[in-house]
Motif scaffolding. Structure first.
Motif, PDB file in Angstrom:
ATOM      1  N   GLY A 177      22.207  10.802  40.318  1.00 30.47           N
ATOM      2  CA  GLY A 177      22.083   9.697  39.381  1.00 30.47           C
ATOM      3  C   GLY A 177      22.271   8.326  40.008  1.00 30.47           C
ATOM      4  O   GLY A 177      21.706   7.349  39.541  1.00 30.47           O
ATOM      5  N   HIS A 178      23.092   8.237  41.046  1.00 26.14           N
ATOM      6  CA  HIS A 178      23.430   6.901  41.553  1.00 26.14           C
ATOM      7  C   HIS A 178      22.995   6.644  42.989  1.00 26.14           C
ATOM      8  O   HIS A 178      22.597   5.545  43.332  1.00 26.14           O
ATOM      9  N   ALA A 179      23.094   7.655  43.847  1.00 28.01           N
ATOM     10  CA  ALA A 179      22.825   7.392  45.264  1.00 28.01           C
ATOM     11  C   ALA A 179      21.349   7.556  45.615  1.00 28.01           C
ATOM     12  O   ALA A 179      20.780   6.738  46.323  1.00 28.01           O
ATOM     13  N   TYR A 218      29.538   0.725  44.612  1.00 25.90           N
ATOM     14  CA  TYR A 218      29.117   1.254  43.310  1.00 25.90           C
ATOM     15  C   TYR A 218      29.177   2.771  43.252  1.00 25.90           C
ATOM     16  O   TYR A 218      29.222   3.348  42.161  1.00 25.90           O
ATOM     17  N   LYS A 271      18.439   7.225  44.088  1.00 28.31           N
ATOM     18  CA  LYS A 271      17.436   6.210  43.758  1.00 28.31           C
ATOM     19  C   LYS A 271      17.477   5.083  44.791  1.00 28.31           C
ATOM     20  O   LYS A 271      16.450   4.614  45.260  1.00 28.31           O
ATOM     21  N   ASN A 272      18.694   4.682  45.160  1.00 30.62           N
ATOM     22  CA  ASN A 272      18.827   3.637  46.173  1.00 30.62           C
ATOM     23  C   ASN A 272      18.365   4.119  47.540  1.00 30.62           C
ATOM     24  O   ASN A 272      17.698   3.394  48.271  1.00 30.62           O
ATOM     25  N   ARG A 324      32.062   7.339  40.781  1.00 28.94           N
ATOM     26  CA  ARG A 324      33.050   8.432  40.826  1.00 28.94           C
ATOM     27  C   ARG A 324      34.218   8.147  39.885  1.00 28.94           C
ATOM     28  O   ARG A 324      34.752   9.039  39.247  1.00 28.94           O
TER      29      ARG A 324
END
Ligand SMILES: Nc1ncnc2c1ncn2[C@@H]1O[C@H](COP(=O)(O)OP(=O)(O)O)[C@@H](O)[C@H]1O
Ligand SMILES: [Mg+2]
Lengths: 333, 303
Positions: free
Chosen positions: B218-220, B201, B222-223, B206
């Motif tokens: 924004g994407h990495a 993801y 939080k996980n 990207r």
């Protein structure tokens, strides 16, 4: 007819830990994608299809490097574009769909937000407008109850729905080119048919060109106008889809055709090409397919065949291209 | 969600009861009778017996256990043998110091640990990465009292090193305590982020045209931070129950110091009280971590 994307002489290499020499995964590939058409890129797993497309998008893994070539898109070479400008094209004028709908969406962000993000970035919409547009596109890609699905997390959606979300994400900016890397490989056959139909409908409506990466010749027959066949990092054959299925000339392509499941007078049979794709670091001299080719001669083992036109733009990388029509339903290759 | 948490709270009740039982039992089999502790030597036999009776020390074990629980539920943890004051009040008096130190060192460890972890991951194998991971490892693996003594020596002319005079007294203990937490958080953040960045993801993000910074934020992140947040919750709860070594070295009158003095004086009610206080906080910390986990990770959420 003009081409939306022209890949010329593309080579890509990878570094690996502890080995000095880089492995060449893609070696001098040329692919033209005409405006509004669907071009198939086929070949067994590991022959460099994904790497080719990722290189064009500037999305290679850290250890990957473009060794040479160009990718002309709208008068610009994507391979030389600074990242900043490439980002303005990605997700906007060229977008991608990947194989694994299970892992290609971020698990902690709602499906709707992940699509809306592209709209906010490229179309400059505010949150409310992006949400409205996203719900519209959800409806268009056949997601039932789009308002509710907007707030769903990926794990709450089925594989088919997730791939529809991915397609929505890829199509929302009405891109000039869509690169679909095995978009249906992970799906059931019935869902696969629906997704392919959806892609065809969207293409008809938006005029988007598609590069369809697959190892499934059924998908090629269904969707593509032209086909490139790759083997071991090189293009070995290029033909329009009718020519390919009626008289493909390369022994490798013939092997792929023969391994399609089909009915014969003797019942169901499956053919398998002998052997496996060669290791990147141990490429055979001469023709890369020669160790597996049942027609290979001495010359094939030492001399590399060029990609030559065997008639009407039908290209084949073989010293002795096959000329007999394919006998569908028969036994021959 | 609420139901999920309520269920977890109910499950902790038998855990707490069992834990108190174990603590109560262990401290009761340890030799050292309160009467002898309080009166030291030279007491007549009958006086000892009368005192024992007035303190209910001759009651059966389980009677005393349930009386202790009943009193504890009413906020009464008994009276300190040594200081002759209610344990609850002693802990309540000591807690503000511990709270300030716990909050300060936690915040310090987050502010240092998370950004350092992110930068190390983004600049993997660079000089910055090696340097910050080295410093983190140092913080994690050096004994706390040793670091404390070194810092006390280095800064003894600039900063207060003993007791609580002003907010400045908290600086060194905060660094001592925060450093090792920060090191742990930095290393965890780095390894989680590197792991997350390998996911499909991230490539999707990207391919959307997001900048590297927005892909991370924004994407990495939080996980990557989900496990870090739970570690942070557990860490702060253990800091809240008093950092015995640090408080002792810097002579901070917190819950940790109280526990240490209780051990030195064989002050059973006080020791029991501080140990149970610690255990309750740690159980609460785990509950909070659990709730946080399900609040930030949609996959855990119970529908
Ligand atoms: N990040 C990487 N590091 C090293 N080798 C890679 C990497 N990505 C792909 N390759 C190699 O490149 C070759 C082509 O892979 P790929 O393009 O993914 O094949 P496919 O045609 O199945 O899409 C394979 O041999 C693969 O092992
Ligand atoms: Mg692939």
């Amino acid at each position: 007819m003009s081409n939306i994307l022209e890949i010329k002489n593309l080579s890509v290499s990878f570094a690996s830990d502890g080995i000095k020499e880089r492995a060449i995964a893609v070696n001098g590939v040329d692919i033209d994608i005409p405006q509004g058409r669907t071009v198939g890129l086929v070949g067994e797993s590991g022959c460099g299809k994904s790497v080719t497309s990722l290189a064009v998008m500037g999305l290679l893994a850290d250890n990957g490097r473009v060794e040479g070539g160009e990718a002309m898109f709208g008068g610009q070479d994507l391979l030389k574009l600074p990242d900043r400008e490439l980002r303005r094209i990605r997700g906007n004028r060229i977008s991608m769909i990947f194989q694994e709908p299970m892992t290609s969406l971020n698990p902690v962000i709602t499906a709707g937000k992940q699509v809306a993000e592209a709209l906010r970035l490229h179309a400059g919409l505010d949150a409310a407008a992006a949400k409205a547009r996203t719900i519209e596109i959800f409806e268009k890609v056949g997601i039932p109850e789009p308002e509710r699905r907007f707030g769903c997390y990926p794990h709450q959606l089925s594989g088919g729905l997730r791939q529809r979300v991915m397609i929505g994400m890829a199509m929302v900016m009405k891109p000039d080119l869509l690169i679909a890397d095995e978009p249906t490989t992970a799906l059931d056959v019935s869902i696969e048919a629906q997704i392919l139909r959806l892609m065809r409908d969207l293409q008809r409506e938006s005029g988007t060109s598609i590069l369809m990466i697959t190892h499934n010749l059924g998908v090629v027959a269904e969707l593509c106008d032209e086909v490139y066949v790759m083997y071991a990092g090189e293009v070995v054959e290029r033909a329009d889809v009718m020519t390919l299925f009626s008289q493909c000339a390369h022994p490798y392509t013939r092997g792929l055709m023969a391994s399609l499941p089909r009915m014969t007078p003797k019942g169901r049979r499956l053919y398998n090409i002998q052997g496996t794709v060669p290791n990147l670091r141990a490429m055979p001299a001469g023709c890369r397919f020669s160790p597996r080719c049942e027609f290979a001669r001495e010359r094939c083992k030492t001399e590399k065949p060029p990609l030559v036109d065997v008639g009407n733009g039908h290209l084949c990388r073989c010293f002795e291209p096959r000329t007999t029509p394919i006998a569908w339903g028969g036994d021959g290759l | 969600m609420v139901k999920h948490i309520a269920k977890r709270v109910i499950v902790t009740i038998p855990v707490l009861l069992g834990m108190v039982l174990v603590i109560f039992f262990m401290l009761n089999v340890v030799p050292g009778d309160p009467v002898t502790v309080m009166m030291r030597e030279h007491l007549k036999e009958d006086l000892i017996d009368r005192l024992r009776q007035s303190m209910h020390l001759d009651d059966p074990f389980f009677v005393r256990y349930f009386r202790y629980i009943w009193d504890a539920l009413h906020g009464d943890l008994g009276v300190s043998w040594k200081l002759n004051r209610p344990v609850t009040g002693l802990i309540a008096n000591a807690f503000p110091c511990t709270l300030k130190l716990a909050v300060a060192s936690s915040v310090f460890s987050w502010i240092m640990g998370i950004p350092v972890g992110i930068i190390s991951a983004v600049k993997k194998n660079s000089l910055v990465d090696h340097l910050s991971m080295g410093v983190s490892l140092f913080g994690v693996s050096m004994p706390i009292f040793w670091v404390a003594l070194i810092l006390q020596n280095m800064f003894k002319n600039v900063l207060p090193v003993s007791g609580i005079e002003s907010w400045k007294s908290y600086i060194l203990p905060t660094i001592v305590l925060g450093w090792s937490s920060a090191g742990r958080i930095a290393r965890l953040t780095r390894s989680n982020l590197l792991e997350v960045l390998r996911n499909d993801y991230i490539r999707t993000a990207r391919s959307k045209g997001l900048s590297p910074l927005r892909v991370i934020t924004g994407h990495a992140l939080k996980n990557a931070l989900i496990p870090v947040v739970t570690v942070m919750a557990i860490q702060i709860s253990s800091l809240l129950s008093g950092a015995a070594i640090t408080e002792s070295v810097f002579a901070i009158p917190g819950v940790g110091s109280l526990a240490v003095s209780a051990i030195k004086n064989r002050d059973m009610p006080l020791l029991q009280g501080t140990v149970i206080f610690t255990a309750v906080l740690i159980i609460a910390g785990n509950l909070v971590a659990d709730a946080l986990y399900s609040a930030i990770d949609p996959r855990i959420r119970v529908e």
